[in-house]
Design an enzyme around this catalytic site. Structure first.
Site, short mmCIF file in Angstrom:
data_model
loop_
_atom_site.label_atom_id
_atom_site.label_comp_id
_atom_site.label_asym_id
_atom_site.label_seq_id
_atom_site.Cartn_x
_atom_site.Cartn_y
_atom_site.Cartn_z
N TYR B 138 51.89 85.30 24.30
CA TYR B 138 52.13 85.99 25.58
C TYR B 138 50.97 85.65 26.50
O TYR B 138 49.88 86.21 26.39
CB TYR B 138 52.20 87.48 25.29
CG TYR B 138 52.67 88.37 26.40
CD1 TYR B 138 53.00 87.90 27.66
CD2 TYR B 138 52.80 89.74 26.16
CE1 TYR B 138 53.45 88.76 28.64
CE2 TYR B 138 53.24 90.62 27.15
CZ TYR B 138 53.56 90.12 28.39
OH TYR B 138 53.98 90.98 29.36
N LYS B 166 55.26 82.42 26.30
CA LYS B 166 55.77 83.08 27.52
C LYS B 166 54.70 82.88 28.57
O LYS B 166 53.59 83.37 28.46
CB LYS B 166 55.96 84.56 27.21
CG LYS B 166 56.28 85.48 28.37
CD LYS B 166 56.45 86.91 27.81
CE LYS B 166 56.80 87.94 28.87
NZ LYS B 166 55.76 88.13 29.88
#
Lengths: 299, 299
Positions: B138, B166
């Protein structure tokens, strides 16, 4: 409650030694606090960034305050960091700190979702409602990434228990201008952190210096601060020069990692930083060792 | 365990409704998850930034995963955020998530003391040792303030369970170049977040979009993503245009605050953000209302 001026002079920030599960080693902590009391620092900044407050549970933070208070009570004012992500938790921590013997509070606008100015204001407002202890605003954009707008310190200084602000070093080095500006807009005692700016900040007339190195080697740092307070620029700058190799390691490796290495080298205890923060590797430790060894006799 | 491809297509990030003490309202959460399953999103991103993971205790995070898993198991893969400050706690959260029915993990290098590249690497390494679930990196500098160096995703992609990343929207908007670069250096599925970049990212061939709005109004967002996946640029851009007034409120007020207002307006439940984050004031709510009302029928 200890009388004194927690937001004037040298505020010394010790490490909070803890095991790999975040359990505080209160014995080593008490030894560090005793050392600060004996050296005669003006206040102790417990559970600051150097005191790894962000990495400790509420229970362990309370144990740390109790241990430090037991040792330092009636001798040196104890300023306790109560920052955390949630407002209700910050209120709990403020009440805990007061109950455990703190003399003053220090709080940064810790955030995950970036906060608005109003949100930060309301966080401070809530915490001043939870404890009547005097509070220092902890302006630490390097860790919180929160930027205080020009109006926020002035708004906060109208809350009756907010008495001081701990500033990062000014980007352009203009302490005199920033001090004049803050004093023109607030009644706050203005102090700085970032140890390599200590001599300049105190010579420019800052009310306090919040020192990382002072939490472990208080005598040397106190000599520098006292020289600057007395207006002895030559001596303050000489000592700053002596400390330059150490400031270089602070800038390269981060002062927190360096302080764990110094704790060991100075024979004051052994502790690891909370993971994910890693201890310095051999090469870096060697550099710290070379910088700090000449200072240990006077630390 | 749900079969499927958690890191492809639309990953929808619901809010985690909770009371003022941080107790999760599992009933409302299950209703939101049910809505996502019915809409046919490709995965559910539970306890992302929108799911206020940073503000919830370990126990409440576990309760949230259990509630979502009970509702969604066997239907839609459940990706669970396990980021937190301490490495040992992140490992606990990964084990908890797996035990409670997660299909995959999502982790940001959350930090207080800024982390080195090695420290972030070791944090991921430790968590992949605690749970064998596939993990998505992330990369969220807006909240963590951690900058991934060019080598770190490649190093991480050699850890066997790390499968996806991401990304934030590229500063210059060059999705094509960034996708080519990441795919040249890693085997990771590459997805983006920042809802106003959804059409561009998916039209440029991103593997996934991690959507905030999709967590509450999944049908409309899914229509956009499916159009882009089918190469129908005209329809994807038309829908993006329809959503523009809402994207404007995301940029002005922060998507999290806007989503709490939408939850209420859409009649899906009532919850306040965790303080210090404040609900939007009347004027801002009016702007959100005006932007979202035309969309509710197709949401």
């Amino acid at each position: 409650m200890t009388t004194g001026t927690p937001f004037r002079g040298l505020s010394a920030f010790p490490l909070t030694p803890a095991d790999e599960h975040g359990r505080v080693d209160t014995e080593t902590l008490a030894r560090l606090v005793e050392r600060l009391c004996e050296a005669g620092v003006d206040s102790i900044g417990l559970l600051g960034s150097t005191g790894i407050y962000a990495y400790l549970s509420r229970e362990e933070r309370r144990r740390a305050v109790e241990a430090a208070s037991e040792c330092g009570r009636g001798r040196v004012p104890l300023v306790v960091g109560v920052g955390t992500l949630r407002t209700d938790h910050a209120m709990d921590l403020a009440r805990d700190a007061e109950a455990a013997g703190a003399d003053a509070l220090l709080m940064a606008p810790v955030s995950y979702t970036p906060l608005t100015q109003d949100e930060a204001y309301e966080q401070y407002h809530a915490v001043t409602g939870a404890s009547g202890l005097p509070l220092c605003i902890y302006n630490n954009p390097g860790t919180t990434h929160f930027t205080f707008g020009i109006d926020l310190p002035a708004r906060l200084s109208r809350l009756p228990t907010i008495r001081a602000v701990k500033m990062p070093l000014p980007a352009g080095g203009d302490f005199t201008g920033e001090l004049a500006s803050l004093r023109g807009r607030t009644q706050l005692a203005v102090g700085y952190s970032g140890d390599w700016g200590m001599a300049d900040a105190m010579l420019a007339g800052a009310d306090a210096f919040y020192s990382v190195l002072g939490g472990t080697l208080p005598r040397l740092v106190l000599t520098l601060v006292r020289a600057a307070q007395a207006g002895d620029a030559e001596e303050a700058r000489r000592l700053d020069g002596v400390l330059q190799p150490l400031w270089d390691t602070f800038k390269t490796y981060g002062s927190l990692r360096v302080m764990y290495a110094i704790l060991d080298v100075a024979g004051l205890g052994r502790a690891e930083p909370p993971r994910p923060i890693l201890s310095l590797k051999a090469e870096a430790r060697k550099q710290v060792l070379a910088a700090v060894e000449p200072l240990l006799a006077s630390g």
